[in-house]
Write a protein that holds these residues in place. Structure first.
Motif, PDB file in Angstrom:
ATOM      1  N   GLU A 301     -18.670   8.873 -41.536  1.00 22.43           N
ATOM      2  CA  GLU A 301     -17.567   8.445 -42.397  1.00 22.43           C
ATOM      3  C   GLU A 301     -17.043   9.560 -43.288  1.00 22.43           C
ATOM      4  O   GLU A 301     -15.880   9.523 -43.707  1.00 22.43           O
ATOM      5  CB  GLU A 301     -18.031   7.275 -43.269  1.00 22.43           C
ATOM      6  N   THR A 302     -17.872  10.539 -43.592  1.00 23.11           N
ATOM      7  CA  THR A 302     -17.486  11.574 -44.555  1.00 23.11           C
ATOM      8  C   THR A 302     -17.119  12.902 -43.908  1.00 23.11           C
ATOM      9  O   THR A 302     -16.704  13.826 -44.607  1.00 23.11           O
ATOM     10  CB  THR A 302     -18.614  11.812 -45.569  1.00 23.11           C
ATOM     11  N   ARG A 303     -17.314  13.043 -42.602  1.00 21.71           N
ATOM     12  CA  ARG A 303     -16.964  14.276 -41.913  1.00 21.71           C
ATOM     13  C   ARG A 303     -15.863  14.019 -40.895  1.00 21.71           C
ATOM     14  O   ARG A 303     -15.699  12.897 -40.419  1.00 21.71           O
ATOM     15  CB  ARG A 303     -18.170  14.864 -41.183  1.00 21.71           C
ATOM     16  N   ALA A 304     -15.159  15.094 -40.572  1.00 21.29           N
ATOM     17  CA  ALA A 304     -14.028  14.966 -39.653  1.00 21.29           C
ATOM     18  C   ALA A 304     -14.453  15.293 -38.228  1.00 21.29           C
ATOM     19  O   ALA A 304     -13.812  16.077 -37.530  1.00 21.29           O
ATOM     20  CB  ALA A 304     -12.896  15.891 -40.092  1.00 21.29           C
ATOM     21  N   ALA A 305     -15.537  14.705 -37.801  1.00 20.46           N
ATOM     22  CA  ALA A 305     -16.009  14.934 -36.436  1.00 20.46           C
ATOM     23  C   ALA A 305     -15.220  14.059 -35.471  1.00 20.46           C
ATOM     24  O   ALA A 305     -15.131  12.843 -35.645  1.00 20.46           O
ATOM     25  CB  ALA A 305     -17.500  14.621 -36.335  1.00 20.46           C
ATOM     26  N   GLN A 306     -14.649  14.655 -34.429  1.00 20.10           N
ATOM     27  CA  GLN A 306     -13.856  13.895 -33.466  1.00 20.10           C
ATOM     28  C   GLN A 306     -14.741  13.065 -32.544  1.00 20.10           C
ATOM     29  O   GLN A 306     -14.365  11.982 -32.109  1.00 20.10           O
ATOM     30  CB  GLN A 306     -12.992  14.865 -32.632  1.00 20.10           C
ATOM     31  N   ASN A 332     -27.442  19.031 -43.297  1.00 20.43           N
ATOM     32  CA  ASN A 332     -27.170  20.464 -43.217  1.00 20.43           C
ATOM     33  C   ASN A 332     -27.091  20.931 -41.769  1.00 20.43           C
ATOM     34  O   ASN A 332     -26.218  21.728 -41.395  1.00 20.43           O
ATOM     35  CB  ASN A 332     -28.266  21.251 -43.945  1.00 20.43           C
ATOM     36  N   VAL A 333     -28.017  20.439 -40.939  1.00 26.00           N
ATOM     37  CA  VAL A 333     -28.011  20.829 -39.522  1.00 26.00           C
ATOM     38  C   VAL A 333     -26.771  20.262 -38.830  1.00 26.00           C
ATOM     39  O   VAL A 333     -26.118  20.943 -38.029  1.00 26.00           O
ATOM     40  CB  VAL A 333     -29.303  20.355 -38.834  1.00 26.00           C
ATOM     41  N   LEU A 334     -26.427  19.006 -39.126  1.00 28.83           N
ATOM     42  CA  LEU A 334     -25.231  18.406 -38.535  1.00 28.83           C
ATOM     43  C   LEU A 334     -23.964  19.142 -38.973  1.00 28.83           C
ATOM     44  O   LEU A 334     -23.049  19.359 -38.163  1.00 28.83           O
ATOM     45  CB  LEU A 334     -25.144  16.929 -38.928  1.00 28.83           C
ATOM     46  N   ASP A 335     -23.893  19.515 -40.243  1.00 28.00           N
ATOM     47  CA  ASP A 335     -22.728  20.247 -40.733  1.00 28.00           C
ATOM     48  C   ASP A 335     -22.579  21.583 -40.016  1.00 28.00           C
ATOM     49  O   ASP A 335     -21.464  22.014 -39.685  1.00 28.00           O
ATOM     50  CB  ASP A 335     -22.844  20.488 -42.244  1.00 28.00           C
ATOM     51  N   ALA A 340     -19.424  24.681 -35.712  1.00 28.84           N
ATOM     52  CA  ALA A 340     -19.365  25.389 -34.437  1.00 28.84           C
ATOM     53  C   ALA A 340     -18.663  24.578 -33.361  1.00 28.84           C
ATOM     54  O   ALA A 340     -18.066  25.142 -32.444  1.00 28.84           O
ATOM     55  CB  ALA A 340     -20.781  25.759 -33.977  1.00 28.84           C
ATOM     56  N   SER A 341     -18.735  23.240 -33.486  1.00 30.92           N
ATOM     57  CA  SER A 341     -18.184  22.386 -32.427  1.00 30.92           C
ATOM     58  C   SER A 341     -17.556  21.143 -33.048  1.00 30.92           C
ATOM     59  O   SER A 341     -18.173  20.076 -33.098  1.00 30.92           O
ATOM     60  CB  SER A 341     -19.310  21.987 -31.457  1.00 30.92           C
ATOM     61  N   PRO A 342     -16.325  21.247 -33.543  1.00 37.48           N
ATOM     62  CA  PRO A 342     -15.692  20.099 -34.217  1.00 37.48           C
ATOM     63  C   PRO A 342     -15.484  18.900 -33.302  1.00 37.48           C
ATOM     64  O   PRO A 342     -15.327  17.773 -33.787  1.00 37.48           O
ATOM     65  CB  PRO A 342     -14.358  20.670 -34.702  1.00 37.48           C
ATOM     66  N   ASP A 362     -24.616  20.632 -29.799  1.00 36.84           N
ATOM     67  CA  ASP A 362     -23.169  20.741 -29.872  1.00 36.84           C
ATOM     68  C   ASP A 362     -22.666  21.487 -28.640  1.00 36.84           C
ATOM     69  O   ASP A 362     -23.454  21.913 -27.786  1.00 36.84           O
ATOM     70  CB  ASP A 362     -22.724  21.449 -31.159  1.00 36.84           C
ATOM     71  N   ARG A 363     -21.339  21.634 -28.551  1.00 41.16           N
ATOM     72  CA  ARG A 363     -20.723  22.335 -27.426  1.00 41.16           C
ATOM     73  C   ARG A 363     -20.008  23.596 -27.880  1.00 41.16           C
ATOM     74  O   ARG A 363     -19.012  24.009 -27.299  1.00 41.16           O
ATOM     75  CB  ARG A 363     -19.743  21.407 -26.705  1.00 41.16           C
TER      76      ARG A 363
END
Length: 437
Positions: A301-306, A332-335, A340-342, A362-363
């Motif tokens: 909810e707080t990050r702009a992950a597609q 921190n690891v997820l951020d 690196a991979s939005p 991530d990709r």
């Protein structure tokens, strides 16, 4: 230096001393066998009359002493310099007794004293080494004064046909061979100790760095807390003003600003906890699945992950103690993966044996080799901006404090992978334990 690192160095010194004592015990068994063979060859092969009963008694005492040493150092791990010194003195005493009974200073095996002095120079403190030198010199002088020479013909001119020359050759070969074998082993023990000490010093430096980060975070929290609180009050007042209440678009923007201010306050609290103790004062009882579900929901909810995917493979839920530091570690690891991979980040959770395993993939382009080589160190980043790399460093520190690990690597198909492994004993509650915090 942190107390834990000092304790680790002390344990390492004890382990090295024990290994060196075990080397001396092995060398003593070789001496026992060597003495039996040498006495047998000299007495029965060369016909040299030797006091076999007395020499056998010396060997018997050496066997008893070595058995006692083996038993003692199997049940006790700490070996001091004084104990190593005493063990070498016993070896010198037994060698002196055998030489006294077999020719005194004229025995070619007198040069075995050099082996004891060399071992002392490697193993002992300076005062002990020089004491060994004085003792061995005194022993050689005493053998020359009080020893009874062997009844051998003066045939040194016969070269290798002379029993004395043969004895000297055997003594030289023994000295050289034993020195190579045991000095190499002892040197390897000392190199292993130095390598472990270097690792402990590095860890101590990193822990000291974390303490400095904690002090910086405390100051930042104190300095930023007041303006953030002021902003929160102002934004709350704006929400109640007619001009904003009557404009849905402005009201939406104020709500977004309030959410961002709250997020700033949460980030400050998380950094403060992560840079200090891993178990903060906000510890509370929950379950593993609930804790991870809350992290995944809040982060989504707080990050702009597609495309963020949470794969929970934990079949049997467990009660646990969770706090902000643990949540901040995962975030921190997820951020880092999101930077690196939005477009694609995956968090996968599973319980393997007695550990909680969290894997973030991530990709993106993956980790550079120099980043992997310096993994876990502060400011280790290739993003080219000052202060980067602290998030992963703090994650490593939190996991380490709990007895866990954070490992990183690149996936064969592209992208990066970070695996956090935490022992369940450090985060879960046993049956009957109540709420924490």
């Amino acid at each position: 230096m942190p107390t834990a690192s000092v304790a680790g160095m002390a344990v390492l010194e004890e382990a090295t001393g024990l290994k060196n004592m075990q080397q001396l015990i092995q060398l003593r068994w070789i001496a026992v066998v060597g003495q039996i063979v040498t006495i047998g060859i000299a007495h029965f092969g060369f016909g040299i009359a030797l006091p076999l009963r007395h020499m056998a008694a010396v060997i018997g005492f050496l066997v008893i002493f070595n058995l006692g040493s083996h038993w003692r150092w199997r049940s006790r791990g700490e070996v001091t310099n004084d104990e190593l010194f005493l063990a070498l003195l016993v070896d010198v005493g037994m060698l002196t007794a055998q030489l006294y009974l077999s020719g005194g200073a004229t025995n070619p095996f007198t040069y075995l004293y050099l082996l004891q002095v060399t071992l002392g120079a490697v193993l002992l403190q300076a005062w002990s080494v020089w004491t060994m030198v004085v003792v061995t010199v005194a022993c050689v002088a005493g053998l020359a004064l009080f020893g009874r020479p062997l009844d051998l013909p003066p045939d040194h001119d016969r070269g290798l046909a002379s029993p004395f020359i043969q004895g000297m050759l055997i003594c030289f070969a023994l000295n050289a061979g034993l020195l190579v074998i045991f000095i190499s082993r002892i040197g390897r023990n000392l190199r292993d100790r130095d390598a472990h000490l270097a690792d402990l010093r590095q860890r101590a430096a990193e822990e000291e760095h974390v303490v400095r980060i904690g002090l910086l975070a405390s100051g930042a929290a104190h300095e930023l807390g007041t303006p953030l609180a002021t902003l929160a009050v102002i934004l709350g007042d704006w929400r109640r003003m007619p001009a904003f209440k009557g404009d849905p678009e402005l009201l939406q923007e104020v709500s977004e600003m309030q959410a961002q201010v709250q997020r700033c306050k949460t980030i400050l609290s998380g950094i403060l906890l992560s840079a200090g103790e891993a178990r903060g004062e906000s510890s509370e009882q929950t379950t593993v699945n609930t804790f991870l579900d809350d992290i995944a929901t809040d982060w989504r909810e707080t990050r702009a992950a597609q495309d963020f995917e949470f794969r929970n493979r934990i079949e049997h839920d467990l009660p646990m103690v969770a706090d902000t530091a643990l949540q901040q570690m995962v975030c921190n690891v997820l951020d880092n993966a999101l930077e690196a991979s939005p477009r694609h980040v995956v968090l996968q959770a599973a319980i393997e044996a007695d550990h909680l395993r969290l894997e973030v993939t991530d990709r993106g382009p993956g980790f550079a080799p120099e980043v992997l080589a310096q993994w876990g160190k502060p400011y280790n980043s290739t993003k080219g901006r000052s202060g980067r790399g602290l998030g992963l460093f703090l994650a490593v520190n939190v996991a380490r404090t709990l007895g866990g690990l954070v490992r990183a690597g690149n996936r064969p198909g592209g992208g990066a992978m970070v695996v956090m492994t935490l022992p369940l004993a450090a985060i879960t509650l046993k049956e009957g334990e109540g709420r924490v915090g």
